[in-house]
Design a protein around this motif. Structure first.
Motif, PDB file in Angstrom:
ATOM      1  N   UNK A 576      10.499 -14.705 -28.513  1.00 41.10           N
ATOM      2  CA  UNK A 576      10.102 -15.838 -27.664  1.00 41.10           C
ATOM      3  C   UNK A 576       9.157 -15.352 -26.566  1.00 41.10           C
ATOM      4  N   UNK A 577       8.321 -16.291 -26.117  1.00 39.71           N
ATOM      5  CA  UNK A 577       7.380 -16.005 -25.025  1.00 39.71           C
ATOM      6  C   UNK A 577       8.100 -16.225 -23.702  1.00 39.71           C
ATOM      7  N   UNK A 578       7.913 -15.304 -22.763  1.00 37.29           N
ATOM      8  CA  UNK A 578       8.670 -15.297 -21.506  1.00 37.29           C
ATOM      9  C   UNK A 578       7.704 -15.363 -20.326  1.00 37.29           C
ATOM     10  N   UNK A 579       8.081 -16.159 -19.311  1.00 38.77           N
ATOM     11  CA  UNK A 579       7.355 -16.200 -18.045  1.00 38.77           C
ATOM     12  C   UNK A 579       8.153 -15.421 -17.011  1.00 38.77           C
ATOM     13  N   UNK A 596       6.021 -12.252 -27.441  1.00 38.63           N
ATOM     14  CA  UNK A 596       7.307 -11.766 -27.967  1.00 38.63           C
ATOM     15  C   UNK A 596       7.382 -10.252 -28.083  1.00 38.63           C
ATOM     16  N   UNK A 597       6.235  -9.568 -28.160  1.00 36.08           N
ATOM     17  CA  UNK A 597       6.216  -8.107 -28.223  1.00 36.08           C
ATOM     18  C   UNK A 597       5.922  -7.479 -26.862  1.00 36.08           C
ATOM     19  N   UNK A 598       6.089  -8.264 -25.785  1.00 36.09           N
ATOM     20  CA  UNK A 598       5.919  -7.809 -24.394  1.00 36.09           C
ATOM     21  C   UNK A 598       4.471  -7.512 -24.024  1.00 36.09           C
ATOM     22  N   UNK A 599       3.524  -8.029 -24.762  1.00 36.85           N
ATOM     23  CA  UNK A 599       2.112  -7.890 -24.385  1.00 36.85           C
ATOM     24  C   UNK A 599       1.779  -8.911 -23.297  1.00 36.85           C
ATOM     25  N   UNK A 600       0.924  -8.525 -22.345  1.00 33.60           N
ATOM     26  CA  UNK A 600       0.568  -9.408 -21.231  1.00 33.60           C
ATOM     27  C   UNK A 600      -0.454 -10.434 -21.713  1.00 33.60           C
ATOM     28  N   UNK A 601      -0.075 -11.737 -21.637  1.00 32.53           N
ATOM     29  CA  UNK A 601      -0.972 -12.810 -22.048  1.00 32.53           C
ATOM     30  C   UNK A 601      -1.718 -13.402 -20.866  1.00 32.53           C
ATOM     31  N   UNK A 602      -1.060 -13.482 -19.699  1.00 30.75           N
ATOM     32  CA  UNK A 602      -1.688 -14.131 -18.547  1.00 30.75           C
ATOM     33  C   UNK A 602      -0.938 -13.726 -17.287  1.00 30.75           C
ATOM     34  N   UNK A 603      -1.667 -13.558 -16.196  1.00 26.19           N
ATOM     35  CA  UNK A 603      -1.052 -13.293 -14.891  1.00 26.19           C
ATOM     36  C   UNK A 603      -1.715 -14.161 -13.831  1.00 26.19           C
ATOM     37  N   UNK A 604      -0.929 -14.530 -12.826  1.00 29.23           N
ATOM     38  CA  UNK A 604      -1.472 -15.382 -11.769  1.00 29.23           C
ATOM     39  C   UNK A 604      -0.512 -15.374 -10.596  1.00 29.23           C
ATOM     40  N   UNK A 605      -0.943 -15.998  -9.475  1.00 30.86           N
ATOM     41  CA  UNK A 605      -0.106 -16.168  -8.294  1.00 30.86           C
ATOM     42  C   UNK A 605      -0.094 -17.649  -7.946  1.00 30.86           C
ATOM     43  N   UNK A 625       2.735 -25.112 -21.360  1.00 27.71           N
ATOM     44  CA  UNK A 625       2.335 -25.839 -22.574  1.00 27.71           C
ATOM     45  C   UNK A 625       1.325 -25.036 -23.379  1.00 27.71           C
ATOM     46  N   UNK A 626       0.390 -24.427 -22.699  1.00 28.13           N
ATOM     47  CA  UNK A 626      -0.660 -23.669 -23.395  1.00 28.13           C
ATOM     48  C   UNK A 626      -0.084 -22.517 -24.203  1.00 28.13           C
ATOM     49  N   UNK A 627       0.871 -21.814 -23.629  1.00 27.64           N
ATOM     50  CA  UNK A 627       1.426 -20.626 -24.293  1.00 27.64           C
ATOM     51  C   UNK A 627       2.780 -20.916 -24.973  1.00 27.64           C
ATOM     52  N   UNK A 628       3.208 -22.191 -24.983  1.00 31.47           N
ATOM     53  CA  UNK A 628       4.481 -22.570 -25.604  1.00 31.47           C
ATOM     54  C   UNK A 628       5.639 -21.718 -25.068  1.00 31.47           C
ATOM     55  N   UNK A 629       5.676 -21.565 -23.763  1.00 31.80           N
ATOM     56  CA  UNK A 629       6.687 -20.729 -23.110  1.00 31.80           C
ATOM     57  C   UNK A 629       7.882 -21.592 -22.718  1.00 31.80           C
TER      58      UNK A 629
END
Length: 1023
Positions: A576-579, A596-605, A625-629
């Motif tokens: 699963x995708x995690x925030x 799901x493999x712990x790769x960084x998809x997006x970061x922000x503040x 919604x974009x990343x189905x998290x």
């Protein structure tokens, strides 16, 4: 500290279904907070009594105390059982006669000066005779190890190595889990011993009575080498056996394995027969005692050389030094001769030549005339009174260093009421009084902190407790108060000890051999009283304080070890995708979306706690919604509760519809330290340190083990009093647990990080770096044999690490597709240069299905024979068909019979059967709890006294367990509320019986919103 072995029979159990829920609740990070939590001390329970059960054919002596001054009574070596004429198994015989019950006495300290424990231990004997079997070792035996051809007997169950719901989980721990329910031995019921929480954590160690054909002494060459290295007046193997309560033959094997540079995980998994199925903690205890004794021997040798150089070494002194069994004993003998220490009264008298007079006083007092020793012009001999005083000082020194005398006075102390007392020091009281009379004199900074600490030690401002009953956390708290000069501590020994000791010395041990005048008797009496007051009493006080501190430190470190193991073995959240959210106020909440493999998809503040909340919420919905998290992981630091409330409100309004979003709180201890570490910079060079923290928080739920090994264990927020224990001992214990967890879980060599590889048994920083470089240059590893081509991987290193390294076919194929080396091959090695470089190694370039299992390469030939025997193939590993073949074969013949047929040991065969039948990608953590995800919150104001709640243990201390009940503050179950009737049978033998991650049902006892404290009562442990 000596632990009591306990009597349960050996079994190998299969996995049980466990509740998958797991949480990372908030942890109390302040030692002081944890300390002042402790309410008034509960009444201590008396130590449990155990009875000796009858033994069949042989008996093994308990590690009992003796008043002999030189050597303690070593355990009797067990008699070798007679082999039957026929090779068939023989049913266990009934015991010949029952042994009388013995009531173990619990003394204040060991009579033997080498003992490190405060409480005595008695061994519990097995009452089953062994079944005959003939086993022969085939996997990686060394020259000193004997072939196995002896009877197998029921063994006691190994001590639980980590805390799970089920006493049989320790076998799963060492075997990587079992997938063969039908192959397990049926549990035999044995008598339960009494249980009390006030005793130290008992050690469950296997204690069979026979050596099972294994060596009971090291080979002559190894034994001679040890003798030459140590050169002490005691036998190393016997002393290790006595101090650890482990059979001598097991200690012999462990010492031999350690000298061959074997690691603890390797011994626990692949050398079970030699270590008698002991778990990793028990083996490490033996290793620690062995290393301490070796260090003591080296220090003793150094002291002897120093005294010889100074010209003060005598034969008697050298023998006394070589007889020391602990650092305290050595320091007691050596301290009068240390350079820089002022000349003792006894040495001054000896320098005047009065040693002859002192000897004459004891041997031939009828010939002694003190008047003849008077020399008016010599200071110290100018009068009969000065001569008598000098003789008294020499006798007092002799009495204080006599082993038999010291043993006797320790015996008296054990039978009397010895207490430890603490009170506020005069300097602390003076500072407090000055503050009351003149508040303007309050000093800022450190001094003010000290004044605040005075109130935190109010429990110990007038504290008295029996040294046999004092708890480990109380000892550490008193030590901390003393180091801060807030408390004054002293040991009170009954006056009856002095009177009995004086009477015994005068009438027995130090009685003149012939007639002595009244004046000479007075000299002896004065010498005895002076020796007791000036030398023996301070020695006893130091001895008690040292033993209490050592025991408390061991308990504290054991608590750290258990908590860390529970934290590392939390089941990962896969697929699963995690925030990940690192909450904050001024600097905003840092976000990291991970694949799901712990790769960084997006970061922000995002700034969730200001006027722009609607705008930030819309931003969050767009990202989710974009990343189905659907999983949100929030760190438990600053602004955690506010951030949790924000997400809970959005979820309750179905703001993320159609996504079913849930969140959990995880412990973020150490995340900020890791974010600025060189490893984090190397792994995420382009990220801001604050965003790295969010990445770390998310990964702690996706794969806790892989992420937490990147952080120094002492920064993970486990245990208490970490600053009051030995830093070196704590680091060694925690590093050992990390290695143990990583090794037993196993690593996929083609995808694991370099940091994770460092903690595999046999590997280190340099070897892990070499493996990573080889993988980058030549593509993924096809099989385990290719590890031999890596720089620094010698035969011993390969032997230690190979069984814990996996070659997963799925990740191998994916790595081959993405690798710039699509068809990795082994280059031809040129002839090796003399002196440097690796020699040419011939390895296969084909994939071996056995490389994805826990089976060690040294047993591959046995595994292949077993597959042929059951009619299977290596390609069927993990399939239902192969499992059925194995089960059907085992039903027709037992595992022991199959082991004899395959010319191997039953332990090796069981490990092979587990490896062949476990499904692909099997993970021992899959049956442990996971993080608890929720959709709503409860506040502390909602709690009511008497309310029944469920929660998860967050952290355990020496005085109780902290439980996260979902209100932002952890509640405390004091140890007095963790009683026997509230625990399942499998957990009634562990200290406190609770560990991080366990789900419990609790009742609210009291709520203090102002101080943020919640008192809880344990109702039951949820299975």
């Amino acid at each position: 500290m000596m632990r009591r072995p306990r009597a349960t029979t050996c079994k190998v159990s299969q996995y049980k279904d466990m509740d998958p829920d797991m949480s990372f609740p908030q942890t109390i990070s302040s030692d002081e907070d944890s300390e002042e939590w402790s309410p008034s001390e509960p009444k201590s329970k008396a130590p449990s009594k155990t009875a000796s059960a009858p033994a069949a054919g042989e008996r093994k002596a308990a590690a009992k105390r003796t008043v002999k001054p030189k050597q303690p009574k070593a355990p009797k070596e067990p008699k070798a059982p007679k082999m039957p004429k026929e090779p068939k198994a023989v049913k266990p015989r009934a015991p010949r006669k029952p042994a009388a019950e013995r009531k173990p006495r619990v003394p204040a300290a060991r009579k033997d000066s080498g003992g490190s424990g405060l409480a005595g231990t008695k061994r519990k004997k097995d009452d089953k005779a062994g079944e005959d079997k003939g086993e022969k070792q085939t996997d990686g035996t060394e020259g000193w190890r004997a072939e196995e051809s002896g009877p197998s007997i029921s063994m006691k169950e190994e001590r639980v190595s980590f805390i799970v719901s089920g006493a049989n989980e320790a076998d799963r721990w060492a075997d990587e889990g079992s997938s063969l329910g039908g192959l397990r031995a049926k549990k035999e019921e044995v008598e339960e011993e009494d249980f009390t929480f006030d005793e130290p954590c008992l050690k469950k160690q296997k204690t069979s009575r026979a050596s099972l054909g294994r060596p009971t002494a090291l080979p002559s060459a190894v034994a001679q080498a040890l003798l030459n290295e140590l050169n002490m007046n005691w036998n190393l193997q016997e002393l290790v056996s006595i101090l650890t309560c482990v059979e001598k033959w097991v200690c012999v094997n462990i010492i031999g394995l350690l000298r061959e540079e074997n690691t603890v995980p390797f011994m626990v998994r692949y050398r079970k027969d030699l270590i008698n199925h002991m778990d990793a903690d028990a083996v490490r205890d033996v290793q620690l005692v062995y290393e301490e004794l070796c260090t003591l021997a080296k220090k003793t040798q150094s002291v002897i050389q120093t005294l010889k150089k100074d010209g003060v070494l005598t034969t008697e002194l050298e023998q006394n030094l070589r007889s020391c069994r602990s650092a305290d004993d050595l320091d007691h003998v050596y301290s009068p001769y240390k350079k820089g220490s002022k000349l003792t009264k006894a040495r001054k008298a000896k320098a005047l030549g009065l040693e002859v007079a002192a000897s004459a006083l004891m041997e031939t007092p009828h010939t002694l005339d003190l008047q003849t020793w008077v020399k008016p012009d010599t200071q110290g001999l100018s009068s009969v009174e000065e001569v008598a005083t000098g003789v008294e000082h020499i006798l007092a020194d002799m009495i204080a260093k006599d082993p038999e005398t010291l043993t006797y006075v320790k015996t008296l102390c054990e039978n009397s009421f010895v207490t430890i007392q603490s009170s506020v020091s005069k300097s602390a009281l003076k500072v407090k009084e000055q503050e009351k009379t003149d508040p303007s004199r309050r000093k800022p900074g450190a001094q003010q902190n000290k004044n605040m600490d005075i109130d935190k030690f109010h429990l110990y401002s007038d504290f008295t407790n029996n040294i046999q009953r004092i708890q480990a956390h109380q000892t550490l708290a008193i030590n901390r108060g003393e180091s801060l000069k807030i408390l004054t501590v002293k040991v009170n020994i009954s006056d009856r000890v002095k009177s009995d000791f004086t009477r015994w010395c005068i009438n027995n041990r130090w009685r003149p051999k012939t007639f002595a005048t009244q004046e000479l008797h007075a000299i002896i009496r004065n010498a005895v009283e002076d020796s007791y007051k000036r030398l023996i009493l301070p020695f006893l006080t130091r001895s008690y304080r040292t033993k209490l501190t050592v025991a408390a430190e061991k308990e504290s470190i054991a608590m750290f070890v258990r908590n860390l193991r529970q934290r590392l073995l939390v089941s990962p959240i896969r697929g699963c995708i995690v925030l990940g959210v690192d909450p904050g106020f001024r600097h905003g909440c840092k976000l990291a979306i991970l694949s799901p493999t712990s790769q960084i998809l997006y970061t922000d503040v995002v700034y969730l706690h200001n006027a722009n909340q609607p705008k930030e919420a819309e931003k969050l919905r767009h990202l989710m919604t974009k990343y189905s998290c659907t999983k949100v992981v929030i760190g438990n630091g600053t602004a955690c509760r506010e951030t949790e409330s924000f997400f809970a409100d959005l979820i309750s309004r179905r703001y993320f519809h159609p996504l079913d979003v849930s969140y959990c709180i995880t412990n973020e201890a150490g995340a900020s330290i890791y974010s600025v570490s060189p490893e984090a910079v190397k792994e995420m060079p382009d990220l801001d340190p604050n965003l790295r923290s969010a990445v770390s928080i998310g990964r702690r739920v996706q794969d806790p083990l892989a992420e937490l090994v990147k952080i120094d264990p002492k920064h993970i927020g486990i245990g208490t009093y970490q600053h009051d224990v030995s830093a070196g001992a704590l680091k060694a214990a925690l590093d050992g647990v990390v290695q143990e967890c990583v090794s037993f879980v196993g690593v996929d060599i083609n995808i694991c990080s370099e940091i994770l590889m460092r903690h595999v048994a046999g590997l280190n920083v340099g070897r892990a770096k070499s493996i990573a470089e080889w993988r980058e240059q030549k593509g993924p590893f096809i099989n385990r044999e290719q590890l031999k081509l890596v720089k620094g991987m010698g035969p011993k290193t390969f032997q230690q690490c190979a069984g814990f390294i996996r070659i997963n076919p799925q990740t191998l194929h994916s790595s081959l597709k993405t690798s710039p080396h699509p068809e990795p091959s082994v280059p031809e090695k040129p002839a090796a240069k003399k002196g440097k470089g690796k020699t040419s190694v011939n390895v296969s370039t084909s994939f071996n299905p056995l490389d994805q299992t826990c089976i060690h390469p040294e047993s591959y030939h046995v595994a292949q024979r077993f597959l042929s025997f059951v009619g299977g193939s290596a390609d069927q590993i993990g399939t239902a068909g192969l499992r059925q073949c194995v089960e059907s074969k085992v039903k027709t013949s037992s595992a022991e019979e199959l082991a004899r047929t395959l010319d191997t040991t039953s332990e090796t065969l069981k490990l092979i059967m587990d490896g062949l039948t476990q499904p692909p990608g099997f993970d021992i953590r899959q049956n442990f709890g996971q993080a608890d995800f929720k959709r709503g919150i409860v506040s502390m104001s909602d709690l009511r006294v008497g309310a029944v709640l469920t929660g998860r243990v967050d952290n355990t201390a020496l005085f109780g367990a902290f439980v996260d009940i979902g209100v932002g503050r952890s509640g405390l179950i004091h140890k007095s509320n963790i009683t026997l009737d509230k625990l399942p049978m499998s957990q009634r033998r562990r200290s406190l019986a609770l560990g991080p991650g366990e789900r419990v049902e609790v009742r609210v006892l009291n709520v203090d919103p102002q101080r943020g404290r919640i008192g809880l009562d344990l109702i039951r442990v949820l299975e």
